[in-house]
Design a protein around this motif. Structure first.
Motif, PDB file in Angstrom:
ATOM      1  N   MET A 174      -1.763   2.662   6.473  1.00  0.00           N
ATOM      2  CA  MET A 174      -2.654   1.802   5.704  1.00  0.00           C
ATOM      3  C   MET A 174      -3.597   1.027   6.625  1.00  0.00           C
ATOM      4  O   MET A 174      -3.181   0.554   7.684  1.00  0.00           O
TER       5      MET A 174
ATOM      6  N   ILE B   2      -7.322  -0.692   0.609  1.00  0.00           N
ATOM      7  CA  ILE B   2      -6.665   0.608   0.715  1.00  0.00           C
ATOM      8  C   ILE B   2      -7.641   1.697   0.275  1.00  0.00           C
ATOM      9  O   ILE B   2      -8.306   1.574  -0.756  1.00  0.00           O
TER      10      ILE B   2
ATOM     11  N   GLY C 199       0.811  -1.202   0.000  1.00  0.00           N
ATOM     12  CA  GLY C 199       0.000   0.000   0.000  1.00  0.00           C
ATOM     13  C   GLY C 199       0.848   1.259   0.000  1.00  0.00           C
ATOM     14  O   GLY C 199       0.521   2.250  -0.665  1.00  0.00           O
TER      15      GLY C 199
END
Length: 479
Positions: free
Chosen positions: A62, A78, A51
């Motif tokens: 994240m 995400i 992420g």
């Protein structure tokens, strides 16, 4: 970007002084044709690292830090307000291809690769699967989402999608059996990457730039490899031979992909980054020697990873060099953005401000020191999103609050690293683990329980000597 999975600091071959693992392609690219980054950092486990790469935000920002998106049935991904790297590069006309592991959310189509900016995607969407059959690990994870039934069913996870075929469909005929090289994940992802490179200029024109995110499943569990790689080793330990074979399979992938770039006439204008997403899970397989800890810890063995940059755009004067300055996984989006002519910044959209710093001048030799002097490894601010079947914490954070502490986590400033709060895996696990001497490595040792730990990594990269008590002013400054 070629991202290897769960490969620790002690591998590949160029990192291991004994040369026990055969990785000639990686060794040459890292030590002769590229720049080695010896202070390159990821998060302590898979999804947050990925992420951060896509968004330019620190991994701990994240949502996946809550549980690493395990079980894969958890309805999270995400944040959709972030602009992912391929969508950003599209502003400069890039065609983007995702191949291999995703692990950034898929409970709704809007979280899948093509919806986040890739033109094509071929791989698996959750966090782990069998290398031969592509049967995913969701039904084996001893984790539940509170308020939902236990997940005990296993499924197959191999998915293809594109801008003309969205949300896509399963890839049929690839659920092979052990030893079936036609279905081994390391091979099918490599073949897909090579095909994409070879057809790129014909299909899309020589003037269209290519961004490829080749996210390998090797060397993530289960420990499985084709016999022709296993036969390269004879350590007396079949399990170790098989893990080494997985590393050699990665080496062949890198050789085939870089060779395809050269054959297509694309190498001279390419930048290729090779890295791994976190340290080795020493209780499963691998080694972070001589570093402390492993995957799921904030010790150096969990977060410092072997990384190099190669390709024709790396100046000849920089090839073969080793750089010790700080580089975060969050920095790659700003770096690629500048290389693409879009400016040295990550896209500003999203709930958190960017942490990405372009490394272009540092990598190209136009400055001697890294522009990054501060790196926040972890800031434990999320409770866990899943529990194991006994109701205990599952994956994610082992501790996220502590009486008398206003923050928990880990930070590095220049050469100093501060760890605040209980940190598991506080040990060193040798050249390879598990082994016959220690068949079940113990990750339970905990340090930094009663007070923060401070280390000077310029003198003590393996974190043997806690200097917090003799440097209270440094502790106060970093905390």
């Amino acid at each position: 970007m070629i991202l290897t999975d769960d490969l620790g600091w002690n591998f590949p071959g160029y990192q291991n002084g004994e040369g026990v693992v055969k990785t000639p392609a990686l060794d040459k690219l890292a030590t002769t044709d590229g720049v080695r980054l010896q202070s390159s950092y990821m998060y302590k486990f898979c999804s947050p690292s990925r992420g951060a790469f896509m968004t330019g935000r620190y991994p701990w920002k994240m949502a996946s830090t809550r549980c690493n998106f395990i079980p894969s049935s958890i309805p999270e991904g995400i944040d959709l307000d972030y602009t992912f790297l391929p969508k950003h590069l599209a502003k400069a006309g890039y065609f983007s291809a995702h191949i291999g592991k995703w692990h950034l959310g898929f409970h709704e189509p809007s979280y899948t690769p093509v919806a986040r900016g890739f033109n094509t995607s071929y791989g698996f969407l959750e966090g782990g699967e069998d290398h031969w059959t592509h049967r995913c690990g969701a039904g084996l994870a001893q984790c539940d989402v509170p308020g939902t039934p236990k997940q005990s069913t296993q499924y197959w996870d191999l998915w293809s999608q594109s801008t003309t075929d969205f949300p896509g469909s399963p890839v049929y005929g690839m659920n092979g059996t052990k030893g079936d090289e036609s279905t081994y994940s390391g091979f099918i992802f490599t073949d897909q990457a090579v095909k994409t490179i070879r057809s790129h200029q014909t299909d899309r024109g020589a003037s269209t730039p290519l961004f490829m995110y080749l996210s390998l499943h090797n060397t993530h569990a289960p420990v499985e490899a084709p016999d022709r790689f296993v036969s390269m080793y004879n350590t007396g330990d079949t399990f170790k031979d098989t893990f080494y074979a997985m590393v050699s399979a990665v080496d062949e992938t890198v050789h085939n992909v870089t060779s395809a770039l050269k054959e297509a006439g694309m190498w001279d204008n390419s930048v290729v980054v090779w890295a791994t997403d976190n340290g080795s899970p020493v209780q499963v397989a691998g080694s972070n020697h001589p570093l402390k800890g492993g995957k799921a810890t904030n010790w150096e063995g969990g977060v410092r990873v072997p990384t190099f940059v190669t390709g024709g755009r790396v100046p000849s004067a920089m090839r073969g060099k080793e750089l010790d300055g700080l580089v975060s996984v969050a920095d790659w989006i700003a770096t690629f953005s500048e290389l693409a002519g879009l400016g040295p910044n990550a896209p500003p959209e999203g709930p958190a401000v960017s942490d990405s710093i372009s490394m272009v001048d540092y990598l190209m030799g136009r400055r001697q020191d890294s522009p990054r002097t501060v790196l926040i490894h972890d800031h434990r601010m999320f409770t866990n999103a899943s529990r194991n079947h006994d109701g205990d914490l599952c994956n994610g954070q082992h501790i996220f609050e502590k009486a008398g502490y206003d923050s928990l986590g880990a930070i590095r400033v220049d050469n100093f690293k501060l760890i605040i709060g209980d940190e598991i895996g506080a040990s060193w696990y040798g050249e390879f683990s598990p082994n016959s001497t220690v068949p079940k490595p113990d990750m339970s040792p905990v340090d930094c329980v009663d007070a923060p730990c401070l280390y000077d990594l310029s003198q003590d990269p393996a974190e043997h000597v806690n200097i917090a008590s003799t440097n209270p002013e440094v502790v106060a400054r970093l905390w």
